[in-house]
Scaffold this motif. Structure first.
Motif, PDB file in Angstrom:
ATOM      1  N   ILE A   1       7.948  43.470  43.017  1.00  0.00           N
ATOM      2  CA  ILE A   1       8.486  42.210  43.539  1.00  0.00           C
ATOM      3  C   ILE A   1       9.642  41.705  42.689  1.00  0.00           C
ATOM      4  O   ILE A   1      10.527  40.994  43.177  1.00  0.00           O
ATOM      5  CB  ILE A   1       7.374  41.138  43.616  1.00  0.00           C
ATOM      6  CG1 ILE A   1       7.881  39.894  44.356  1.00  0.00           C
ATOM      7  CG2 ILE A   1       6.835  40.783  42.242  1.00  0.00           C
ATOM      8  CD1 ILE A   1       6.812  38.878  44.650  1.00  0.00           C
TER       9      ILE A   1
ATOM     10  N   ILE B  78       3.506  43.016  47.916  1.00  0.00           N
ATOM     11  CA  ILE B  78       4.876  43.403  47.560  1.00  0.00           C
ATOM     12  C   ILE B  78       4.850  44.093  46.210  1.00  0.00           C
ATOM     13  O   ILE B  78       4.647  43.445  45.176  1.00  0.00           O
ATOM     14  CB  ILE B  78       5.811  42.181  47.484  1.00  0.00           C
ATOM     15  CG1 ILE B  78       5.642  41.286  48.696  1.00  0.00           C
ATOM     16  CG2 ILE B  78       7.255  42.630  47.347  1.00  0.00           C
ATOM     17  CD1 ILE B  78       6.349  39.967  48.567  1.00  0.00           C
TER      18      ILE B  78
ATOM     19  N   LEU C 193       5.175  45.162  52.090  1.00  0.00           N
ATOM     20  CA  LEU C 193       6.559  44.785  52.307  1.00  0.00           C
ATOM     21  C   LEU C 193       7.447  45.697  51.453  1.00  0.00           C
ATOM     22  O   LEU C 193       7.466  45.569  50.236  1.00  0.00           O
ATOM     23  CB  LEU C 193       6.787  43.324  51.941  1.00  0.00           C
ATOM     24  CG  LEU C 193       8.105  42.698  52.398  1.00  0.00           C
ATOM     25  CD1 LEU C 193       7.961  41.202  52.583  1.00  0.00           C
ATOM     26  CD2 LEU C 193       9.215  42.972  51.386  1.00  0.00           C
TER      27      LEU C 193
ATOM     28  N   LEU D 130      12.895  42.643  44.256  1.00  0.00           N
ATOM     29  CA  LEU D 130      13.217  42.116  45.581  1.00  0.00           C
ATOM     30  C   LEU D 130      14.309  41.060  45.464  1.00  0.00           C
ATOM     31  O   LEU D 130      14.349  40.296  44.499  1.00  0.00           O
ATOM     32  CB  LEU D 130      11.964  41.493  46.203  1.00  0.00           C
ATOM     33  CG  LEU D 130      11.959  41.252  47.711  1.00  0.00           C
ATOM     34  CD1 LEU D 130      12.019  42.574  48.464  1.00  0.00           C
ATOM     35  CD2 LEU D 130      10.706  40.482  48.115  1.00  0.00           C
TER      36      LEU D 130
ATOM     37  N   GLY E  52       1.900  39.957  44.558  1.00  0.00           N
ATOM     38  CA  GLY E  52       3.087  40.611  44.039  1.00  0.00           C
ATOM     39  C   GLY E  52       2.749  41.413  42.799  1.00  0.00           C
ATOM     40  O   GLY E  52       1.905  41.004  41.993  1.00  0.00           O
TER      41      GLY E  52
END
Length: 341
Positions: free
Chosen positions: A143, A140, A99, A146, A182
């Motif tokens: 993270i 991810i 991601l 994010l 993550g």
């Protein structure tokens, strides 16, 4: 097919490898958060573990549902099962979906297929990254950078195992069960405490300071890059042992007993550390049960709890201005005090 660095060839980082293996045995634990230095093999370990696992059998649907469990599948798979329509199946590698930080909510959750809407005037759902990660891993990196509302979305879906999209005239509900991984560097920002608490296990990784370990890491990575197929072949047997251990642990998991005395120890440890809520001891119990299954033990004991307490509880501690010790050190100290009591 791209050759992955063998999981069994990863040098050091035993805690990270253990956490990922436990998450593979019991995905309900809640995923793994890996914080630490760059270049310590975080993404390599995730992809290597997924490559170790056997291919999964998938249904002929947009979400590669499990044909053996149509009741847990998408609407299409459930309707086919109710109508007794034969399902076409195929094998695929366990998905590992990255991601990117710039991903939008539409890209993650899915959205209206604009091309189909404009060309045919038909409303059709375009599955997002959550659908692609179903029955696999969603990774991810960074993270902690994010956006909060995207992290909230991911954790909610990871907890419920289902993605619900209500927008642009669409109303879609599909399964999205995956292991959320993550990673990040704490120097670039921290996750909010409530988000930290939603991850099952947390691992701190550091660049090895032992000379022999660093040399071994460099030698193995260089050997892999020069001859990926040959290097992977050297570790094929060791990787097979990892795969067999995880599959055997999955089969044994339901039969592993957790005595009341072990639950009492987990609760005492959480109380001693002052963790909020009951998620800490629940995760610790599940992780310890998965570790017992990996070890071939029929009963969860204190040794399993003690081994996993830093992974399950260190990221759930409140900051203590009177204690300069790190969270992992505080957990290890509490484990020692409880063992001596």
């Amino acid at each position: 097919m791209r050759i992955m660095f063998p999981f069994a060839a990863i040098v050091g980082q035993d805690q990270m490898k253990l956490a990922l293996s436990i998450a593979a045995v019991d995905p309900s634990i809640g995923g793994v958060l890996v914080f630490g230095d760059r270049g310590t093999g975080k993404s390599t370990a995730v992809r290597a573990l997924a490559a170790v696992l056997p291919d999964i059998e998938t249904a002929d649907c947009p979400y590669h549902c499990d044909p053996a469990r149509p009741d847990e599948g998408c609407e299409l798979c459930r309707s086919r099962a109710e109508s007794q329509i034969p399902q076409k199946t195929e094998a695929m590698r366990v998905p590992v979906v990255d991601l990117p930080l710039g991903a939008t909510e539409d890209r993650i959750a899915g959205s209206l297929d604009l091309e189909r809407a404009l060309s045919a005037g038909e409303k059709r759902f375009e599955p997002g990254l959550l659908a692609k990660a179903h029955r696999g891993f969603l990774y991810i990196d960074e993270i902690n950078l994010l956006e909060d509302h995207l992290v909230d979305l991911l954790l909610d879906v990871a907890a419920s195992g289902e993605n619900v999209v209500e927008r642009e005239g669409l109303s879609v509900r599909h399964p999205a069960r995956f292991v959320l991984i993550g990673s990040g560097n704490p120097e670039e920002g921290e996750l909010r405490p409530q988000l930290l608490d939603r991850f099952g296990l947390s691992v701190e990784v550091r660049t090895p300071q032992d000379l022999a370990t660093r040399i071994q890491v460099v030698k193995r990575r260089d050997a892999f890059e020069r001859d990926p197929a040959g290097f992977a072949a050297e570790y094929e047997a060791a990787n097979a042992e990892v795969r067999d251990a995880i599959l055997a642990a999955r089969r044994r998991l339901r039969g592993v007993a957790v005595p009341d005395a072990t639950l009492e120890k987990a609760a005492q440890l959480s109380i001693r550390l002052g963790t909020d809520g009951l998620r800490g001891e629940l995760t610790l119990m599940r992780a310890a049960r998965a570790l017992a299954a990996l070890s071939g033990d029929a009963v969860v004991g204190w040794s399993h709890l003690a081994a996993l307490a830093p992974l399950a509880l260190s990221h759930r501690l409140r900051r203590d201005p009177l204690d300069e010790a790190g969270s992992t050190t505080r957990v290890e100290r509490a484990v020692g005090e409880l063992a001596a009591a």
